[in-house]
Design an enzyme around this catalytic site. Sequence first.
Site, PDB file in Angstrom:
ATOM      1  N   GLU A 189     -12.225 105.222 -15.123  1.00 35.28           N
ATOM      2  CA  GLU A 189     -11.745 106.135 -14.079  1.00 35.28           C
ATOM      3  C   GLU A 189     -12.060 107.587 -14.452  1.00 35.28           C
ATOM      4  O   GLU A 189     -12.432 108.395 -13.595  1.00 35.28           O
ATOM      5  CB  GLU A 189     -10.234 105.949 -13.871  1.00 35.28           C
ATOM      6  N   GLU A 237      -7.285  96.458 -15.073  1.00 40.24           N
ATOM      7  CA  GLU A 237      -5.825  96.629 -15.015  1.00 40.24           C
ATOM      8  C   GLU A 237      -5.105  95.434 -14.411  1.00 40.24           C
ATOM      9  O   GLU A 237      -3.987  95.107 -14.802  1.00 40.24           O
ATOM     10  CB  GLU A 237      -5.472  97.884 -14.208  1.00 40.24           C
TER      11      GLU A 237
HETATM   12  N1  CAA Z   1      -4.329 100.439 -25.500  1.00 40.50           N
HETATM   13  C1  CAA Z   1      -3.807 100.240 -26.727  1.00 40.50           C
HETATM   14  N2  CAA Z   1      -4.329  99.382 -27.626  1.00 40.50           N
HETATM   15  C2  CAA Z   1      -5.427  98.700 -27.265  1.00 40.50           C
HETATM   16  C3  CAA Z   1      -6.024  98.865 -26.008  1.00 40.50           C
HETATM   17  C4  CAA Z   1      -5.428  99.781 -25.106  1.00 40.50           C
HETATM   18  N3  CAA Z   1      -5.948 100.005 -23.881  1.00 40.50           N
HETATM   19  N4  CAA Z   1      -7.103  98.060 -25.925  1.00 40.50           N
HETATM   20  C5  CAA Z   1      -7.182  97.430 -27.102  1.00 40.50           C
HETATM   21  N5  CAA Z   1      -6.175  97.812 -27.912  1.00 40.50           N
HETATM   22  C6  CAA Z   1      -5.946  97.388 -29.304  1.00 40.50           C
HETATM   23  C7  CAA Z   1      -5.661  95.898 -29.405  1.00 40.50           C
HETATM   24  O1  CAA Z   1      -4.283  95.646 -29.233  1.00 40.50           O
HETATM   25  C8  CAA Z   1      -6.139  95.590 -30.808  1.00 40.50           C
HETATM   26  O2  CAA Z   1      -5.132  96.011 -31.693  1.00 40.50           O
HETATM   27  P1  CAA Z   1      -4.896  95.240 -33.072  1.00 40.50           P
HETATM   28  O3  CAA Z   1      -6.186  95.323 -33.808  1.00 40.50           O
HETATM   29  O4  CAA Z   1      -3.778  96.003 -33.683  1.00 40.50           O
HETATM   30  O5  CAA Z   1      -4.533  93.842 -32.690  1.00 40.50           O
HETATM   31  C9  CAA Z   1      -7.319  96.541 -31.005  1.00 40.50           C
HETATM   32  O6  CAA Z   1      -7.164  97.562 -30.010  1.00 40.50           O
HETATM   33  C10 CAA Z   1      -8.679  95.885 -30.809  1.00 40.50           C
HETATM   34  O7  CAA Z   1      -8.677  95.201 -29.560  1.00 40.50           O
HETATM   35  P2  CAA Z   1      -9.374  93.775 -29.399  1.00 40.50           P
HETATM   36  O8  CAA Z   1      -9.000  92.882 -30.514  1.00 40.50           O
HETATM   37  O9  CAA Z   1      -9.102  93.316 -28.011  1.00 40.50           O
HETATM   38  O10 CAA Z   1     -10.920  94.184 -29.565  1.00 40.50           O
HETATM   39  P3  CAA Z   1     -12.193  93.583 -28.852  1.00 40.50           P
HETATM   40  O11 CAA Z   1     -13.350  94.282 -29.448  1.00 40.50           O
HETATM   41  O12 CAA Z   1     -12.156  92.099 -28.852  1.00 40.50           O
HETATM   42  O13 CAA Z   1     -12.085  94.027 -27.324  1.00 40.50           O
HETATM   43  C11 CAA Z   1     -11.686  95.539 -25.514  1.00 40.50           C
HETATM   44  C12 CAA Z   1     -12.142  95.363 -26.973  1.00 40.50           C
HETATM   45  C13 CAA Z   1     -12.681  94.842 -24.576  1.00 40.50           C
HETATM   46  C14 CAA Z   1     -11.645  97.007 -25.231  1.00 40.50           C
HETATM   47  C15 CAA Z   1     -10.303  94.890 -25.332  1.00 40.50           C
HETATM   48  O14 CAA Z   1      -9.444  95.389 -26.327  1.00 40.50           O
HETATM   49  C16 CAA Z   1      -9.640  95.163 -24.018  1.00 40.50           C
HETATM   50  O15 CAA Z   1      -9.948  94.513 -23.039  1.00 40.50           O
HETATM   51  N6  CAA Z   1      -8.683  96.111 -23.992  1.00 40.50           N
HETATM   52  C17 CAA Z   1      -7.873  96.400 -22.845  1.00 40.50           C
HETATM   53  C18 CAA Z   1      -8.616  97.151 -21.809  1.00 40.50           C
HETATM   54  C19 CAA Z   1      -7.714  97.443 -20.656  1.00 40.50           C
HETATM   55  O16 CAA Z   1      -7.018  96.605 -20.144  1.00 40.50           O
HETATM   56  N7  CAA Z   1      -7.754  98.702 -20.228  1.00 40.50           N
HETATM   57  C20 CAA Z   1      -6.964  99.135 -19.143  1.00 40.50           C
HETATM   58  C21 CAA Z   1      -5.739  99.764 -19.666  1.00 40.50           C
HETATM   59  S1  CAA Z   1      -4.613 100.138 -18.381  1.00 40.50           S
HETATM   60  C22 CAA Z   1      -5.175 101.575 -17.727  1.00 40.50           C
HETATM   61  O17 CAA Z   1      -6.154 102.115 -18.134  1.00 40.50           O
HETATM   62  C23 CAA Z   1      -4.288 102.053 -16.634  1.00 40.50           C
HETATM   63  C24 CAA Z   1      -4.807 103.210 -15.910  1.00 40.50           C
HETATM   64  O18 CAA Z   1      -5.441 103.046 -14.897  1.00 40.50           O
HETATM   65  C25 CAA Z   1      -4.489 104.544 -16.337  1.00 40.50           C
END
Ligand code: CAA
Length: 690
Positions: A105, A125
């Site tokens: 975004e 999301e």
């Molecule tokens: N916030 C906080 N922590 C996060 C995070 C986030 N958005 N995304 C990942 N992490 C953390 C995980 O909990 C994990 O922590 P630990 O190592 O302590 O367990 C660490 O980062 C690594 O994550 P993964 O093990 O998942 O790593 P990966 O390489 O397999 O995947 C990724 C990476 C594709 C980015 C995956 O982490 C992911 O899909 N993350 C979430 C993405 C998401 O949903 N974003 C939207 C957030 S909501 C938002 O943005 C609302 C808005 O509109 C404002």
Amino acid sequence: MNASVDLRRDGEIAVVTVDNPPVNALKHEVRAGLVEGLRRTRDDATVEAVIIACAGRTFFAGADITEFGKPPQAPGLGEVIAAIEAMPKPVVAALHGTALGGGFELALACHFRVAVAGARVGLPEVKLGLLPGAGGTQRLPRLIGPEKALKMIVTGDPIEAREAFADGVIEEIVDGDLTDGAIAFVRRIVADRRPLRLVRDRDDKLVAEGFADAAEVLTRRLRGREAPAACVEAVRNAIVLPFEEGLQREGELFRKLVAGDQSKAQRHIFFAEREAARVPGIPDGTKPRPMATAAVIGAGTMGGGIAMCFANAGIPVTIVETSRDLLQRGIDRVAANYRTTVSRGGLAAGEMEHRLALIHGVTELDAVGAADFVIEAVFEEMDLKKRVFADLDRIAKAGAVLATNTSTLDVDAIARATKRPQDVLGTHFFSPANVMRLLEIVRGAATAPDAVATAVALGRRLDKVPVTVGVCYGFVGNRMLARRSVEAERLLLEGALPQEVDAAVTGFGFPMGPFAMADMAGLDVGWRIRKGRGERNEIEDALCEAGHFGQKTGKGYFRYEAGSRTPLPDPEVERTILEVSSRAGIARRPIPPEEIVERMVYPMVNEGARILEEGIATRPGDIDVIWVYGYGWPVWRGGPMYYADRLGLAQIRDRLTLYAERSGDETLRPATRISRLAAEGRGFASPAPS
Ligand code: CAA
Ligand code: NAI
């Protein structure tokens, strides 16, 4: 700027680089640093353009999910975005890794976006029970049209850089160093005096045509879920409302969802899934063993699916069968599976050939000698498995992990058939193995920590969700499922019909009820096992005796029209159930859906509590993850243990006591852990979810 945000110059170009490992979540410090960096570059007359980039493995993975539910801290993401849009000089987002959620975004608010070819962009999301809350529902439709935007937002699935480029989401794919490429790109923009046009000011793509139909198709299967409906509403607002108003409504919807039960449950699963990868007794940093080649023994239902998992991950796999014919049959089935995916547009034909070429079939077990990871998937017979493992002990190379895909047998007994029990464990895949994401890793008494770490790492590489469990009959998932099956049968005897039980369970949110599921798996398998053991299940045995084997015979607990998988109520089944009830002297009564749901869920929770007491599962969250990824537990209800915590364990205790007394089935008595925690006013998780 601060510890997370760096501002440097390349001549007249300012580069703002964020470094917040591991995934550059947009936590408060990052937002504050960005606002400050943008302020300085705006005020500095010698800066002609700004690049926003990230260090490490990815562009922003989104908002910091750990901040949700806490008091907001200014500046919010909206303020960062406002600062970008207010910039009188070009701002370019330089994307690599995954630009997700709030990260994407933010990029959408920039004047331009460039990316490396391997980058992906998306708005996931909805998978957290949310909608994009930083303008994504208003900007993306303006960029690529509402229909395609809605698809991305409702599925939450990211798209590849090439597709994003073709759709006009990104302006350039950069070869070589990303920042250098972004600098070269923006210099051209400045030299050409390209006008700065914000996405929010475009409206040429905002057509309503096709939107309602697309919304209907996309959300049809998502009933009961609040987030997809909110996504549709927000994108519709993009079409019918002015930008600012649409943005405001998006914010309201976001705030409502983030405070709601469904999103809390989905966030619980997000973190529980990642927590499950941390296994007690296996220190962080334990090095997995090398894993370049694999072997699978048995090319049946599971062996074929498991071989596909390896091939899909690019790992060469040798598959062993007892005869050429059986081998060919297994490989033909794998090829047919791939062809179906290709015909549905899910895989390129060339990629299918590449994957098939990674699967090498043989009839001599000796061929597995080179494999780093061997998975046995032969018939479920202890003597046979022991023989296979004794042979593997002789053949497999030193240090290879030897895994069994058994669903019920004692992994320790299998390990003892070798002289290297430290290398033996269970990898319990779920059917169809190439589709289902759950992987129960069964740790034996003697399994070495680095063997478990290897299996966990392999699971992630195969795009599975690995959860490590201990040895017991049925492990975690099937052991709990068995409790549900007993109770489902009892419900039929007492007065319910299969369609009523299934309707209550699907109404709760499962994709399928227990009886439709039994029909799919086939009733005859259990019937034969029971006959062998001298056991009986009155209703199911009566159905099998009448040729009701499930979908495969067109009739089971339900009837099926030719070529259809839709379960239809069957009067013949109803008659059988009534007869069995009457023979057992039971006065049937109508059973309300609420009672059916309780009796389908609480005995499972009870078994889950015992599983925790015995240390078979490490955490309640592990059990939740198993049920969400292996059995279709509705993710927005957070898994059985989370659900129980939300209801309060006192209620679970009281109802289980009632059902135990009514049925005389002592296994329904609340587990010690439930009684103790309920008495203390606590839940399985500490602190219990609010
Ligand atoms: N916030 C906080 N922590 C996060 C995070 C986030 N958005 N995304 C990942 N992490 C953390 C995980 O909990 C994990 O922590 P630990 O190592 O302590 O367990 C660490 O980062 C690594 O994550 P993964 O093990 O998942 O790593 P990966 O390489 O397999 O995947 C990724 C990476 C594709 C980015 C995956 O982490 C992911 O899909 N993350 C979430 C993405 C998401 O949903 N974003 C939207 C957030 S909501 C938002 O943005 C609302 C808005 O509109 C404002
Ligand atoms: P299956 O009967 O479809 O396949 C077993 C295959 O193993 C057959 O093709 C058989 O010829 C082959 N085989 C037998 N002995 C062999 C040997 N010595 N060497 C090489 N191949 C040999 O069985 P399925 O369903 O694939 O099950 C395999 C294992 O996976 C079992 O332990 C089962 O309990 C387990 N499992 C099954 C699930 C399912 O839903 N089918 C789910 C999870 C686990």
